[in-house]
Design an enzyme around this catalytic site. Structure first.
Site, PDB file in Angstrom:
ATOM      1  N   GLU A  63      33.591  33.776  37.088  1.00 28.83           N
ATOM      2  CA  GLU A  63      32.996  33.623  38.425  1.00 28.83           C
ATOM      3  C   GLU A  63      31.502  33.321  38.342  1.00 28.83           C
ATOM      4  O   GLU A  63      30.989  32.469  39.072  1.00 28.83           O
ATOM      5  CB  GLU A  63      33.175  34.900  39.258  1.00 28.83           C
ATOM      6  CG  GLU A  63      34.607  35.303  39.471  1.00 28.83           C
ATOM      7  CD  GLU A  63      35.133  36.284  38.436  1.00 28.83           C
ATOM      8  OE1 GLU A  63      35.955  37.132  38.805  1.00 28.83           O
ATOM      9  OE2 GLU A  63      34.731  36.207  37.261  1.00 28.83           O
ATOM     10  N   CYS A  92      30.777  40.610  39.665  1.00 33.96           N
ATOM     11  CA  CYS A  92      31.088  39.286  40.206  1.00 33.96           C
ATOM     12  C   CYS A  92      31.199  39.312  41.726  1.00 33.96           C
ATOM     13  O   CYS A  92      30.772  38.372  42.396  1.00 33.96           O
ATOM     14  CB  CYS A  92      32.360  38.756  39.566  1.00 33.96           C
ATOM     15  SG  CYS A  92      32.142  38.391  37.804  1.00 33.96           S
ATOM     16  N   CYS A 105      35.418  41.635  39.419  1.00 33.58           N
ATOM     17  CA  CYS A 105      34.872  42.966  39.166  1.00 33.58           C
ATOM     18  C   CYS A 105      33.699  43.232  40.120  1.00 33.58           C
ATOM     19  O   CYS A 105      33.337  42.374  40.937  1.00 33.58           O
ATOM     20  CB  CYS A 105      34.403  43.071  37.713  1.00 33.58           C
ATOM     21  SG  CYS A 105      32.949  42.039  37.348  1.00 33.58           S
ATOM     22  N   HIS A 129      31.079  35.993  32.880  1.00 31.93           N
ATOM     23  CA  HIS A 129      32.406  35.979  33.483  1.00 31.93           C
ATOM     24  C   HIS A 129      32.637  34.618  34.137  1.00 31.93           C
ATOM     25  O   HIS A 129      31.693  33.912  34.502  1.00 31.93           O
ATOM     26  CB  HIS A 129      32.531  37.076  34.541  1.00 31.93           C
ATOM     27  CG  HIS A 129      32.587  38.448  33.978  1.00 31.93           C
ATOM     28  ND1 HIS A 129      33.023  39.523  34.706  1.00 31.93           N
ATOM     29  CD2 HIS A 129      32.270  38.937  32.746  1.00 31.93           C
ATOM     30  CE1 HIS A 129      32.963  40.620  33.962  1.00 31.93           C
ATOM     31  NE2 HIS A 129      32.503  40.281  32.772  1.00 31.93           N
TER      32      HIS A 129
END
Length: 154
Positions: A48, A79, A76, A46
Site C-alpha cells: 500500500e 497502511c 495494517c 508495504h
C-alpha cells in the site's frame, strides 16, 4: 483486484509476503506496489505504501481524493493511517488479516468516527485467490530446509 493480485505474485516470486496493491483514479491505475520489506530492508515497504507513493507522484499531490485502492490483504495500522492521510475515498481488499488488520477484523480505523476522514471499505473481492497465494507462500516458508538441515520455521 486482478491487477493487485498480479502485484502480489511479483512479491511471491521475490520471496516477499505476497501482498499487492493498485491505486485507481478515474478508472485508470495510477499507482502499483507489492511488498518489498526484505528487498529494501525497510519495515514500511508495504504494498500500500509503495502504491500510494507511486500514485502521489503521478498526480503530483499527496492528496489522493477521488482515488480508490485495491489490496490483496486487509491493510495494517500503518497502511490504514497512510490511506487516511492521503484522503483515499475507497478501499477494496480481498482477504481479512485476523492478526493485524485495521479495516474491520482486529481494528476498524478506516471508518473510525474520531478521524477527520473516512474511507468506504469493501472486502472479500477475490478473497480465495489472495488467501491461496498467502497459504502457498507460508507453506513454502515452513517447508524450506535451512543449510543446517532443520526446518526454517517463520
Amino acid at each position: 483486484m486482478y491487477a493487485a493480485l498480479q502485484e502480489a505474485e511479483k512479491a511471491f516470486e521475490e520471496n516477499e509476503v505476497p501482498v499487492g496493491a493498485v491505486v485507481v483514479y478515474k478508472d485508470r491505475i495510477i499507482g502499483r506496489g507489492y511488498n518489498q520489506v526484505e528487498r529494501l530492508n525497510d519495515a514500511t515497504a508495504h504494498a500500500e505504501m509503495i502504491a500510494l507513493t507511486s500514485a502521489s507522484n503521478h498526480l503530483s499531490s499527496w492528496r489522493l481524493n477521488e482515488c480508490s485502492i485495491y489490496v490483496t490483504l486487509e491493510p495494517c495500522i500503518m497502511c490504514t493511517g497512510a490511506l487516511l492521510n492521503s484522503r483515499v475515498d475507497e478501499l477494496y481488499f480481498a482477504a481479512f488479516d485476523t492478526k493485524s488488520g485495521a479495516c474491520g477484523s482486529v481494528y476498524n480505523l478506516a471508518e473510525e468516527f474520531k478521524t477527520n476522514h473516512k474511507i468506504k471499505v469493501y472486502s472479500g473481492l477475490m478473497a480465495s485467490e489472495s488467501e491461496q497465494l498467502l497459504k502457498a507462500f507460508f507453506s513454502k516458508k515452513r517447508n524450506k530446509i535451512s543449510p543446517n538441515g532443520s526446518n526454517n520455521l517463520v
